[in-house]
Scaffold this motif. Structure first.
Motif, PDB file in Angstrom:
ATOM      1  N   VAL A 164       0.849  -1.184   0.000  1.00 14.24           N
ATOM      2  CA  VAL A 164       0.000   0.000   0.000  1.00 14.24           C
ATOM      3  C   VAL A 164       0.889   1.240   0.000  1.00 14.24           C
ATOM      4  CG1 VAL A 164      -1.836   1.249   1.173  1.00 14.24           C
ATOM      5  CG2 VAL A 164      -1.780  -1.253   1.263  1.00 14.24           C
ATOM      6  N   THR A 165       0.706   2.101  -0.979  1.00 16.56           N
ATOM      7  CA  THR A 165       1.541   3.295  -1.125  1.00 16.56           C
ATOM      8  C   THR A 165       0.841   4.520  -0.542  1.00 16.56           C
ATOM      9  OG1 THR A 165       0.627   3.871  -3.279  1.00 16.56           O
ATOM     10  CG2 THR A 165       2.468   2.311  -3.249  1.00 16.56           C
ATOM     11  N   ALA A 166       1.603   5.593  -0.451  1.00 18.65           N
ATOM     12  CA  ALA A 166       1.042   6.860   0.014  1.00 18.65           C
ATOM     13  C   ALA A 166      -0.080   7.322  -0.913  1.00 18.65           C
ATOM     14  CB  ALA A 166       2.146   7.916   0.080  1.00 18.65           C
ATOM     15  N   ALA A 167       0.074   7.053  -2.223  1.00 25.06           N
ATOM     16  CA  ALA A 167      -0.967   7.435  -3.187  1.00 25.06           C
ATOM     17  C   ALA A 167      -2.261   6.668  -2.918  1.00 25.06           C
ATOM     18  CB  ALA A 167      -0.479   7.175  -4.606  1.00 25.06           C
ATOM     19  N   ASP A 168      -2.115   5.392  -2.506  1.00 23.40           N
ATOM     20  CA  ASP A 168      -3.304   4.588  -2.180  1.00 23.40           C
ATOM     21  C   ASP A 168      -4.036   5.177  -0.978  1.00 23.40           C
ATOM     22  OD1 ASP A 168      -2.798   2.720  -4.215  1.00 23.40           O
ATOM     23  OD2 ASP A 168      -1.456   1.561  -2.920  1.00 23.40           O
ATOM     24  N   PHE A 169      -3.252   5.548   0.043  1.00 24.46           N
ATOM     25  CA  PHE A 169      -3.866   6.153   1.224  1.00 24.46           C
ATOM     26  C   PHE A 169      -4.548   7.475   0.868  1.00 24.46           C
ATOM     27  CE2 PHE A 169      -0.686   3.805   4.077  1.00 24.46           C
ATOM     28  CZ  PHE A 169      -1.629   2.873   4.465  1.00 24.46           C
ATOM     29  N   ALA A 170      -3.890   8.275   0.027  1.00 29.29           N
ATOM     30  CA  ALA A 170      -4.448   9.567  -0.366  1.00 29.29           C
ATOM     31  C   ALA A 170      -5.772   9.376  -1.115  1.00 29.29           C
ATOM     32  CB  ALA A 170      -3.448  10.323  -1.246  1.00 29.29           C
ATOM     33  N   LEU A 182     -10.607  12.892  10.033  1.00 32.97           N
ATOM     34  CA  LEU A 182     -10.247  12.820   8.621  1.00 32.97           C
ATOM     35  C   LEU A 182      -9.210  13.891   8.281  1.00 32.97           C
ATOM     36  CD1 LEU A 182     -10.983  11.158   6.133  1.00 32.97           C
ATOM     37  CD2 LEU A 182     -12.793  12.789   5.627  1.00 32.97           C
ATOM     38  N   ASP A 183      -9.397  15.096   8.800  1.00 35.22           N
ATOM     39  CA  ASP A 183      -8.423  16.168   8.567  1.00 35.22           C
ATOM     40  C   ASP A 183      -7.057  15.797   9.173  1.00 35.22           C
ATOM     41  OD1 ASP A 183     -10.371  17.606   7.288  1.00 35.22           O
ATOM     42  OD2 ASP A 183     -10.820  18.925   9.003  1.00 35.22           O
ATOM     43  N   ASP A 184      -7.087  15.222  10.375  1.00 36.71           N
ATOM     44  CA  ASP A 184      -5.844  14.821  11.037  1.00 36.71           C
ATOM     45  C   ASP A 184      -5.138  13.712  10.253  1.00 36.71           C
ATOM     46  OD1 ASP A 184      -6.363  16.642  13.012  1.00 36.71           O
ATOM     47  OD2 ASP A 184      -7.074  15.171  14.488  1.00 36.71           O
ATOM     48  N   ALA A 185      -5.910  12.826   9.648  1.00 35.83           N
ATOM     49  CA  ALA A 185      -5.318  11.727   8.866  1.00 35.83           C
ATOM     50  C   ALA A 185      -4.587  12.272   7.644  1.00 35.83           C
ATOM     51  CB  ALA A 185      -6.395  10.740   8.433  1.00 35.83           C
ATOM     52  N   HIS A 186      -5.155  13.300   7.021  1.00 30.94           N
ATOM     53  CA  HIS A 186      -4.486  13.943   5.886  1.00 30.94           C
ATOM     54  C   HIS A 186      -3.135  14.526   6.326  1.00 30.94           C
ATOM     55  CE1 HIS A 186      -7.378  13.757   2.600  1.00 30.94           C
ATOM     56  NE2 HIS A 186      -8.354  14.041   3.441  1.00 30.94           N
ATOM     57  N   VAL A 187      -3.124  15.209   7.479  1.00 27.75           N
ATOM     58  CA  VAL A 187      -1.889  15.813   7.993  1.00 27.75           C
ATOM     59  C   VAL A 187      -0.868  14.722   8.332  1.00 27.75           C
ATOM     60  CG1 VAL A 187      -0.897  17.160   9.889  1.00 27.75           C
ATOM     61  CG2 VAL A 187      -3.093  17.843   8.882  1.00 27.75           C
ATOM     62  N   LEU A 188      -1.340  13.647   8.952  1.00 28.37           N
ATOM     63  CA  LEU A 188      -0.451  12.545   9.333  1.00 28.37           C
ATOM     64  C   LEU A 188       0.176  11.900   8.089  1.00 28.37           C
ATOM     65  CD1 LEU A 188       0.658  10.841  11.652  1.00 28.37           C
ATOM     66  CD2 LEU A 188      -1.345   9.357  11.425  1.00 28.37           C
ATOM     67  N   GLU A 200       0.771  13.401   5.208  1.00 29.29           N
ATOM     68  CA  GLU A 200       1.772  14.341   4.678  1.00 29.29           C
ATOM     69  C   GLU A 200       3.070  14.249   5.483  1.00 29.29           C
ATOM     70  OE1 GLU A 200      -0.043  18.167   4.799  1.00 29.29           O
ATOM     71  OE2 GLU A 200      -1.510  17.725   3.213  1.00 29.29           O
ATOM     72  N   LEU A 201       2.964  14.133   6.807  1.00 29.87           N
ATOM     73  CA  LEU A 201       4.154  14.005   7.651  1.00 29.87           C
ATOM     74  C   LEU A 201       4.888  12.693   7.380  1.00 29.87           C
ATOM     75  CD1 LEU A 201       2.784  15.349  11.069  1.00 29.87           C
ATOM     76  CD2 LEU A 201       4.478  16.456   9.590  1.00 29.87           C
ATOM     77  N   ALA A 202       4.115  11.624   7.205  1.00 29.85           N
ATOM     78  CA  ALA A 202       4.723  10.318   6.936  1.00 29.85           C
ATOM     79  C   ALA A 202       5.488  10.334   5.624  1.00 29.85           C
ATOM     80  CB  ALA A 202       3.640   9.231   6.915  1.00 29.85           C
ATOM     81  N   GLU A 203       4.894  11.013   4.597  1.00 24.85           N
ATOM     82  CA  GLU A 203       5.563  11.124   3.286  1.00 24.85           C
ATOM     83  C   GLU A 203       6.839  11.955   3.418  1.00 24.85           C
ATOM     84  OE1 GLU A 203       3.035  11.210  -0.571  1.00 24.85           O
ATOM     85  OE2 GLU A 203       1.913  12.366   0.924  1.00 24.85           O
ATOM     86  N   ALA A 204       6.760  13.078   4.139  1.00 27.98           N
ATOM     87  CA  ALA A 204       7.902  13.984   4.258  1.00 27.98           C
ATOM     88  C   ALA A 204       9.063  13.323   5.006  1.00 27.98           C
ATOM     89  CB  ALA A 204       7.473  15.265   4.972  1.00 27.98           C
ATOM     90  N   GLU A 205       8.728  12.505   6.013  1.00 27.90           N
ATOM     91  CA  GLU A 205       9.769  11.905   6.844  1.00 27.90           C
ATOM     92  C   GLU A 205      10.144  10.499   6.394  1.00 27.90           C
ATOM     93  OE1 GLU A 205       8.268  12.076  10.797  1.00 27.90           O
ATOM     94  OE2 GLU A 205       8.131  14.271  10.841  1.00 27.90           O
ATOM     95  N   GLY A 206       9.306   9.900   5.518  1.00 28.80           N
ATOM     96  CA  GLY A 206       9.572   8.529   5.087  1.00 28.80           C
ATOM     97  C   GLY A 206       9.567   7.550   6.241  1.00 28.80           C
ATOM     98  N   ASP A 207       8.673   7.775   7.202  1.00 26.87           N
ATOM     99  CA  ASP A 207       8.644   6.989   8.433  1.00 26.87           C
ATOM    100  C   ASP A 207       7.669   5.816   8.299  1.00 26.87           C
ATOM    101  OD1 ASP A 207       8.497   5.970  10.953  1.00 26.87           O
ATOM    102  OD2 ASP A 207       7.957   7.846  11.943  1.00 26.87           O
ATOM    103  N   PRO A 208       8.151   4.567   8.280  1.00 24.22           N
ATOM    104  CA  PRO A 208       7.265   3.398   8.147  1.00 24.22           C
ATOM    105  C   PRO A 208       6.227   3.297   9.264  1.00 24.22           C
ATOM    106  CG  PRO A 208       9.557   2.770   7.797  1.00 24.22           C
ATOM    107  CD  PRO A 208       9.567   4.174   8.328  1.00 24.22           C
TER     108      PRO A 208
END
Length: 376
Positions: free
Chosen positions: A4-10, A79-85, A87-95
């Motif tokens: 599952v990729t970041a694009a899938d989550f988005a 839902l808004d918090d999930a969007h922010v989370l 973005e942070l996960a993508e920026a930090e590359g944190d599994p």
């Protein structure tokens, strides 16, 4: 294994956002907030409790409105918090952050799906409070015990949701359990929600009342009615009813089962009989019994009108089939709805009031049938 990729989550969050916006539109969140303000004003009136029935209605509706608004606003915030989370996960590359997003997406999907069911309640009486009647069927003492188990199940379900209930009548069986019980669920949309529970319920288990330990099958019937409102015009002339008073039976205290306070009302033209014995006052019991009688007459009128429109013979039980749900405790553990195929291997949680999955599946099943009937 699917990654599952970041694009899938988005994409998933985008879909959930669209669904939630549709729910907010259908449930009319702005209107709900305006209604909340009106109810708060009514609840703060100094003379509110001069009319106890009105006061209970106002406080019940305010509690419901507060809960619905909090639920909608809470999901929007999550839902808004999930969007922010994300973005942070993508920026930090944190599994671990991606894993947290995945867990939250699953939770949001379930919560939004549950709320979406509310938008399917659009029947004439769906927004009403509910009257629920449970009767022991075939199966002797096991059936009476099963009826009591179902009563507890529905009362626990209401308690889990913070819905006020009032038990009007409990007729105890001689050895154990209940012959019948009638109670009200005082929450908006209780009727639309619980109406899919109407029908025959079946229990299979090793009977605790059989000294040979044999397996027993027993049945109980559940009937759900909408509470009558003043606009329904269900007039009952005094000369059409017979009122009998008697002494309450079963567990009680003080004056409940020491005076002739229980009331039985027979509607002579239809033969409908209702009883109420759970209040100390004969007048209170009569008023409650009349409310139940009005609800039964309203449901009878609705069924007759529906049957006339469809050119069919009225048959309340037949609309659900003879059996709608099985509770099997032996030789395996399973509760299964025979209409929707919804099932679980944890009967104890079901009997403890965890029946939302069955109710939601039932509401979706009913809506599909309605759409299919319209198409036909």
């Amino acid at each position: 294994m699917t990654v599952v990729t970041a694009a899938d989550f988005a994409e998933e969050l985008k879909a959930l956002d669209a669904t939630l916006r549709n729910i907010e539109s259908v449930l009319d969140l702005d209107k709900l907030r305006r209604h909340q303000v009106q109810l708060e004003e009514a609840a703060s009136a100094p003379d509110l409790w001069d009319d106890q029935a009105r006061a209970q209605q106002v406080t019940s509706q305010l509690s419901y409105a507060n809960g619905e608004i909090a639920r909608l606003e809470g999901l929007r915030q999550r839902l808004d918090d999930a969007h922010v989370l994300l973005e942070l996960a993508e920026a930090e590359g944190d599994p671990s952050a991606f894993a947290e997003v995945g867990t939250e997406v699953i939770g949001l999907r379930k919560a939004i799906d549950e709320l979406e069911v509310r938008t399917l309640l659009s029947g004439e009486y769906d927004s009403r409070e509910a009257l629920v009647a449970i009767r022991a069927g075939a199966g002797g003492v096991d059936a009476a015990d099963f009826a009591e188990m179902l009563l507890r199940m529905y009362l626990r379900w209401a308690e889990r949701h913070g819905y006020q209930t009032e038990v009007y009548d409990t007729s105890y069986a001689e050895e154990a359990g209940l012959k019948s019980a009638t109670f009200a669920v005082k929450a908006p949309y209780a009727y639309g929600t619980l109406s899919v529970e109407s029908g025959t319920h079946r229990l299979v288990r090793i009977s605790p009342f059989d000294n040979q330990g044999r397996r027993q099958t027993s049945f109980a019937g559940v009937e759900v009615l909408p509470v009558v409102e003043q606009t329904d015009h269900i007039d009952i002339p005094e000369n059409e009813i017979r009122v009998d008073v008697y002494r309450s039976s079963g567990p009680g205290g003080q004056s409940v089962n020491t005076t002739d306070s229980a009331v039985r009302i027979t509607h002579v033209p239809t033969g409908i009989v209702v009883t109420c014995q759970n209040e100390k006052s004969q007048l209170q019991n009569k008023a409650s019994a009349l409310r139940v009688l009005q609800a039964r007459l309203l449901e009878r009128k609705r069924q007759e009108e529906q049957a006339k429109m469809e050119g069919l013979k009225t048959d309340a039980a037949g609309s659900w089939g003879d059996q709608m749900r099985s509770y099997v405790l032996h030789p395996y553990q399973m509760v299964k709805d025979l209409r929707t195929e919804e099932e679980t291997g944890n009967p104890s949680s079901v009997f403890d009031g965890e029946i939302d999955d069955f109710i939601e599946a039932g509401i979706r099943w009913r809506k599909q049938r309605e759409l299919a009937d319209e198409a036909a």
